[in-house]
Design an enzyme around this catalytic site. Sequence first.
Site, mmCIF file in Angstrom:
data_model
loop_
_atom_site.group_PDB
_atom_site.id
_atom_site.type_symbol
_atom_site.label_atom_id
_atom_site.label_comp_id
_atom_site.label_asym_id
_atom_site.label_seq_id
_atom_site.Cartn_x
_atom_site.Cartn_y
_atom_site.Cartn_z
ATOM 1 N N LYS A 194 17.945 3.581 0.796
ATOM 2 C CA LYS A 194 17.455 2.334 1.391
ATOM 3 C C LYS A 194 16.751 1.489 0.334
ATOM 4 O O LYS A 194 16.258 2.028 -0.653
ATOM 5 C CB LYS A 194 16.431 2.662 2.493
ATOM 6 C CG LYS A 194 17.009 3.213 3.760
ATOM 7 C CD LYS A 194 15.905 3.473 4.777
ATOM 8 C CE LYS A 194 16.444 4.046 6.073
ATOM 9 N NZ LYS A 194 17.406 3.193 6.782
ATOM 10 N N ARG A 196 22.383 10.482 13.594
ATOM 11 C CA ARG A 196 23.494 10.937 14.443
ATOM 12 C C ARG A 196 24.028 12.292 13.967
ATOM 13 O O ARG A 196 24.483 13.093 14.780
ATOM 14 C CB ARG A 196 24.583 9.858 14.488
ATOM 15 C CG ARG A 196 25.179 9.528 13.151
ATOM 16 C CD ARG A 196 25.916 8.179 13.170
ATOM 17 N NE ARG A 196 24.971 7.050 13.188
ATOM 18 C CZ ARG A 196 25.349 5.775 13.209
ATOM 19 N NH1 ARG A 196 26.630 5.451 13.245
ATOM 20 N NH2 ARG A 196 24.441 4.815 13.216
#
Length: 488
Positions: free
Chosen positions: A267, A341
């Site tokens: 990120k 996920r």
Amino acid sequence: MAHVNLITLISGDWQNAGADLFAVGLFEGGSLSPRGKSADESVGGQIGNAIINGDLKGKAGESAIFYGESSRILVVGLGKKKDFNAEAIRSAGGAAAKAAISGKWNHVLVESFGEDKTKYGGQALAEGLILGSYQFLDYHTTDKEQFELSNISVIGGNKGGIEKGTVVANAVCLARNLENHPGNVSTPTKLAETAAAIAKEGGMKLTVLDREEFTQMGMGGLAGVASGTDEPPKFIVLEYMKGKKSQKPKIVVGKGITFDSGGISIKPASKMDEMKFDMCGAASVLGIMKTLAGLKPKMNAVGIIAATENLSGGKAYKPGDILTAYNGKTIEVLNTDAEGRNVLSDALSYASKHYDPAFILDFATLTGAVLVALGHEATGVMGTNPKLMERVKKSSEKTGEKVWELPLWDEFCEHVKSDIADVKNIGKPMQAGTIAGAAFLKEFVGEGIPWVHFDIAGTAWGDRKRSYFYKQSATGEIIRLALDVMGA
Ligand code: BES
Ligand code: MN
Ligand code: ZN
């Protein structure tokens, strides 16, 4: 402990309670809550005069303090009588607690606002008061100005409701604390220790699997994400089985990424610190189980948490890697930053395989895209069962925790099909990112099990003003709604 954890119910005259501040409510249009009249008398009629002069209107969010010779009265605006609901009570409670903190008054006494004497009215009042008293002060070591509220009491409230709201709000504060502490403190181990304390309090069965165990069991999603960190990951299961044997358990599942750097798909540096909040789903599960420990309802419930950091390093999982989840499905990793996920694939598979669930709810700070769609105002919800979704929406209205359903159509499920594995962990670039997350998760929920996914990336923390929130803090949102759906 920077929040009040107990509310005293007072009977008799408010003047004898020894409170530093007495809070009454005012509806728009001028009607004061029942003890407003005697409160006004204690300050020589100033409240009535302020209303007549038009300075005090009773609008929601409005408040004013009046002084008598031996009393301090807080008037809290309740808004329009026709719009009056539990959220208005909760907000008024939060405002009273905040006023006491800013005035540095130790003991605030609150009149049960307005006319709602129902159990839920009492619960909402207690929630507002306790959540409003919450502050996160643990790391200020030199600030002498700090003040913690020590005493809240209520006059005229619904006893059962106040007691329930107290348990719920304390559990939300527990979740907020876990969330607000940074990644070097709120580690997977810390989550497991908290689960152990809850298990002890509530007579629950606790299972904690560490890296070796869950890897060996076939939880390739969690193992893949955890491979880049030395901080020990944990797979945590809490079983609360106080209902009939025949009753199917209600299962809550949480994403517990205690820090999300993005991994190899790293990120940007800006706001990366906020990724300490990437375990808010897991903290919500602990908040829910903590409430069950306190309320001890006759029901069956299971809480499941997949917890790890997501870091980059010599052992980290990589874009292109293929992981095999606990239900045997293969995952093509195209972005290591879509890690939530991956870990949830195992948690949902585990819930589906080891239980016969009444339903599964999962909570996850899953996508930045939900923030684009709904801002900080609502949680994105998606699911496979219209009846359960209806219940979620009903509970949302009741608890004031807003949700908005996004469509989980087959067309979107196509977005996560992979050419070389069963699924890939991202959808189409810049398209329906939140739904793609849910479409991926759906692959790991057992056939026919009612399921709702809550993307709380916008609501778990962030810039949203509520009297019962604390600045720059996690909100603890979704716990109250989930408990209502579960019928706890
Ligand atoms: N934890 C983040 C989601 C997030 C981002 C929450 C910003 C709150 C604020 C999640 O793990 C993530 O990185 N998601 C990616 C998914 C993408 C790579 C498909 C995202 O949203 O960018
Ligand atoms: Mn991520
Ligand atoms: Zn994440």
